[in-house]
Design a protein around this motif. Structure first.
Motif, PDB file in Angstrom:
ATOM      1  N   ARG A 110       9.029  64.940  85.156  1.00  0.00           N
ATOM      2  CA  ARG A 110       9.382  66.009  84.016  1.00  0.00           C
ATOM      3  C   ARG A 110      10.470  65.251  83.163  1.00  0.00           C
ATOM      4  O   ARG A 110      10.660  65.309  81.990  1.00  0.00           O
ATOM      5  N   THR A 111      11.274  64.657  83.835  1.00  0.00           N
ATOM      6  CA  THR A 111      12.535  63.830  83.238  1.00  0.00           C
ATOM      7  C   THR A 111      11.723  62.609  82.168  1.00  0.00           C
ATOM      8  O   THR A 111      12.310  62.534  81.085  1.00  0.00           O
ATOM      9  N   ALA A 112      10.883  62.012  82.762  1.00  0.00           N
ATOM     10  CA  ALA A 112      10.234  60.783  82.210  1.00  0.00           C
ATOM     11  C   ALA A 112       9.477  61.545  80.960  1.00  0.00           C
ATOM     12  O   ALA A 112       9.513  60.898  79.612  1.00  0.00           O
ATOM     13  N   VAL A 113       8.769  62.646  80.994  1.00  0.00           N
ATOM     14  CA  VAL A 113       7.988  63.359  80.102  1.00  0.00           C
ATOM     15  C   VAL A 113       8.984  63.784  78.897  1.00  0.00           C
ATOM     16  O   VAL A 113       8.680  63.648  77.784  1.00  0.00           O
ATOM     17  N   ALA A 114       9.996  64.407  79.435  1.00  0.00           N
ATOM     18  CA  ALA A 114      11.057  64.794  78.407  1.00  0.00           C
ATOM     19  C   ALA A 114      11.903  63.533  77.645  1.00  0.00           C
ATOM     20  O   ALA A 114      12.047  63.838  76.590  1.00  0.00           O
ATOM     21  N   LEU A 115      12.083  62.605  78.125  1.00  0.00           N
ATOM     22  CA  LEU A 115      12.722  61.585  77.343  1.00  0.00           C
ATOM     23  C   LEU A 115      11.409  61.020  76.485  1.00  0.00           C
ATOM     24  O   LEU A 115      11.905  60.398  75.560  1.00  0.00           O
ATOM     25  N   GLY A 116      10.171  60.976  76.735  1.00  0.00           N
ATOM     26  CA  GLY A 116       9.352  60.172  75.903  1.00  0.00           C
ATOM     27  C   GLY A 116       9.158  61.429  74.790  1.00  0.00           C
ATOM     28  O   GLY A 116       8.874  61.002  73.662  1.00  0.00           O
ATOM     29  N   ALA A 117       9.308  62.779  75.100  1.00  0.00           N
ATOM     30  CA  ALA A 117       9.094  63.796  74.044  1.00  0.00           C
ATOM     31  C   ALA A 117      10.178  63.516  72.940  1.00  0.00           C
ATOM     32  O   ALA A 117      10.043  63.464  71.770  1.00  0.00           O
ATOM     33  N   VAL A 118      11.385  63.206  73.473  1.00  0.00           N
ATOM     34  CA  VAL A 118      12.667  63.244  72.574  1.00  0.00           C
ATOM     35  C   VAL A 118      12.305  61.822  71.555  1.00  0.00           C
ATOM     36  O   VAL A 118      12.788  61.897  70.514  1.00  0.00           O
ATOM     37  N   LEU A 119      11.943  61.192  72.514  1.00  0.00           N
ATOM     38  CA  LEU A 119      11.887  59.830  71.755  1.00  0.00           C
ATOM     39  C   LEU A 119      10.691  59.743  70.605  1.00  0.00           C
ATOM     40  O   LEU A 119      11.014  59.304  69.391  1.00  0.00           O
ATOM     41  N   SER A 120       9.650  60.492  70.836  1.00  0.00           N
ATOM     42  CA  SER A 120       8.621  60.533  69.825  1.00  0.00           C
ATOM     43  C   SER A 120       9.047  61.370  68.909  1.00  0.00           C
ATOM     44  O   SER A 120       8.841  61.078  67.693  1.00  0.00           O
ATOM     45  N   VAL A 121      10.108  62.525  68.964  1.00  0.00           N
ATOM     46  CA  VAL A 121      10.428  63.415  67.858  1.00  0.00           C
ATOM     47  C   VAL A 121      11.190  62.538  67.145  1.00  0.00           C
ATOM     48  O   VAL A 121      11.372  62.666  65.657  1.00  0.00           O
ATOM     49  N   LEU A 122      12.363  61.877  67.745  1.00  0.00           N
ATOM     50  CA  LEU A 122      13.339  61.029  66.831  1.00  0.00           C
ATOM     51  C   LEU A 122      12.497  59.978  66.147  1.00  0.00           C
ATOM     52  O   LEU A 122      12.906  59.722  64.825  1.00  0.00           O
ATOM     53  N   VAL A 123      11.313  59.491  66.565  1.00  0.00           N
ATOM     54  CA  VAL A 123      10.558  58.441  65.597  1.00  0.00           C
ATOM     55  C   VAL A 123       9.952  58.952  64.606  1.00  0.00           C
ATOM     56  O   VAL A 123       9.985  58.481  63.446  1.00  0.00           O
ATOM     57  N   LEU A 124       9.353  60.118  64.915  1.00  0.00           N
ATOM     58  CA  LEU A 124       8.669  60.957  63.863  1.00  0.00           C
ATOM     59  C   LEU A 124       9.724  61.215  62.778  1.00  0.00           C
ATOM     60  O   LEU A 124       9.379  61.111  61.529  1.00  0.00           O
ATOM     61  N   ALA A 125      10.936  61.718  63.206  1.00  0.00           N
ATOM     62  CA  ALA A 125      11.993  61.980  62.193  1.00  0.00           C
ATOM     63  C   ALA A 125      12.375  60.990  61.319  1.00  0.00           C
ATOM     64  O   ALA A 125      12.613  61.043  60.040  1.00  0.00           O
ATOM     65  N   ALA A 126      12.403  59.943  62.272  1.00  0.00           N
ATOM     66  CA  ALA A 126      12.970  58.745  61.338  1.00  0.00           C
ATOM     67  C   ALA A 126      11.784  58.368  60.592  1.00  0.00           C
ATOM     68  O   ALA A 126      12.261  57.706  59.374  1.00  0.00           O
ATOM     69  N   ALA A 127      10.764  58.447  60.821  1.00  0.00           N
ATOM     70  CA  ALA A 127       9.488  57.967  59.763  1.00  0.00           C
ATOM     71  C   ALA A 127       9.354  58.750  58.797  1.00  0.00           C
ATOM     72  O   ALA A 127       9.037  58.248  57.763  1.00  0.00           O
ATOM     73  N   LEU A 128       9.599  60.073  58.804  1.00  0.00           N
ATOM     74  CA  LEU A 128       9.626  61.011  57.721  1.00  0.00           C
ATOM     75  C   LEU A 128      10.651  61.020  56.918  1.00  0.00           C
ATOM     76  O   LEU A 128      10.475  61.223  55.561  1.00  0.00           O
ATOM     77  N   THR A 129      11.895  61.030  57.305  1.00  0.00           N
ATOM     78  CA  THR A 129      12.954  60.893  56.379  1.00  0.00           C
ATOM     79  C   THR A 129      13.545  59.789  55.998  1.00  0.00           C
ATOM     80  O   THR A 129      14.235  59.715  54.913  1.00  0.00           O
ATOM     81  N   GLY A 130      13.086  58.474  56.619  1.00  0.00           N
ATOM     82  CA  GLY A 130      13.626  57.488  56.129  1.00  0.00           C
ATOM     83  C   GLY A 130      14.912  57.000  56.325  1.00  0.00           C
ATOM     84  O   GLY A 130      15.741  56.070  56.040  1.00  0.00           O
ATOM     85  N   SER A 131      15.698  57.912  57.384  1.00  0.00           N
ATOM     86  CA  SER A 131      17.206  57.782  57.708  1.00  0.00           C
ATOM     87  C   SER A 131      17.343  56.942  58.690  1.00  0.00           C
ATOM     88  O   SER A 131      16.546  56.752  59.341  1.00  0.00           O
ATOM     89  N   ALA A 132      18.372  56.103  58.827  1.00  0.00           N
ATOM     90  CA  ALA A 132      18.633  55.138  59.950  1.00  0.00           C
ATOM     91  C   ALA A 132      19.209  55.855  61.166  1.00  0.00           C
ATOM     92  O   ALA A 132      19.092  55.434  62.337  1.00  0.00           O
ATOM     93  N   VAL A 133      19.715  57.100  61.073  1.00  0.00           N
ATOM     94  CA  VAL A 133      20.440  57.583  62.085  1.00  0.00           C
ATOM     95  C   VAL A 133      19.486  58.148  63.256  1.00  0.00           C
ATOM     96  O   VAL A 133      19.476  57.747  64.512  1.00  0.00           O
ATOM     97  N   PRO A 134      18.223  58.611  62.736  1.00  0.00           N
ATOM     98  CA  PRO A 134      17.245  58.880  63.759  1.00  0.00           C
ATOM     99  C   PRO A 134      16.691  57.648  64.709  1.00  0.00           C
ATOM    100  O   PRO A 134      16.500  57.470  65.850  1.00  0.00           O
ATOM    101  N   TRP A 135      16.726  56.498  63.885  1.00  0.00           N
ATOM    102  CA  TRP A 135      16.199  55.454  64.530  1.00  0.00           C
ATOM    103  C   TRP A 135      17.499  54.874  65.476  1.00  0.00           C
ATOM    104  O   TRP A 135      16.801  54.373  66.579  1.00  0.00           O
ATOM    105  N   VAL A 136      18.514  54.806  65.371  1.00  0.00           N
ATOM    106  CA  VAL A 136      19.645  54.579  66.225  1.00  0.00           C
ATOM    107  C   VAL A 136      19.685  55.530  67.383  1.00  0.00           C
ATOM    108  O   VAL A 136      19.472  55.044  68.786  1.00  0.00           O
TER     109      VAL A 136
END
Length: 130
Positions: free
Chosen positions: A30-56
């Motif tokens: 469950r913890t690994a899946v949660a970390l993967g989900a958070v990572l994918s949401v952050l990568v998606l947000a960084a790709a859509l917004t173009g901001s550097a904060v989600p990449w960090v």
């Protein structure tokens, strides 16, 4: 038709119960899946917004996920080593020194010396082939 006989399992007080291990593995997944989900949401947000904060933040979550996976694997390996040592080194009352001394001891003849050897029997090749 084969009948299966249940094998009795001796409970070891130092060994965790099977239910505890299953819960721990479920929690790790469950913890690994949660970390993967958070990572994918952050990568998606960084790709859509173009901001550097989600990449960090995504990089930080990725490092955290790798550290968590390495720690979980290390703990699982240590638990397996402990389990194997309990299984195979259970009998510690055996005296290896005495065993080696018995192996090195001179052989004593167990045959009585006063008996005559059995008579020799001469068999022909035809007798052996039957």
């Amino acid at each position: 038709m084969m009948t299966r006989v249940p094998v009795p399992v001796l409970e070891d007080p130092e060994r965790p119960a099977a239910g505890v291990v299953a819960v721990r593995l479920h929690r790790q997944r469950r913890t690994a899946v949660a970390l993967g989900a958070v990572l994918s949401v952050l990568v998606l947000a960084a790709a859509l917004t173009g901001s550097a904060v989600p990449w960090v933040l995504a990089a930080a979550v990725a490092v955290l996920g790798v550290a968590y996976a390495a720690t979980a694997l290390r703990l699982r390996r240590l638990a397996t080593e402990r389990e194997m040592s309990l299984a195979f080194l259970r009998d510690t009352d055996f005296d290896w020194g005495r065993f080696e001394a018995e192996l090195r001891a001179e052989r004593v003849s167990v045959e009585p010396a006063d008996e005559e050897p059995p008579p020799a029997v001469d068999l022909a090749e035809a007798d052996l082939a039957r």
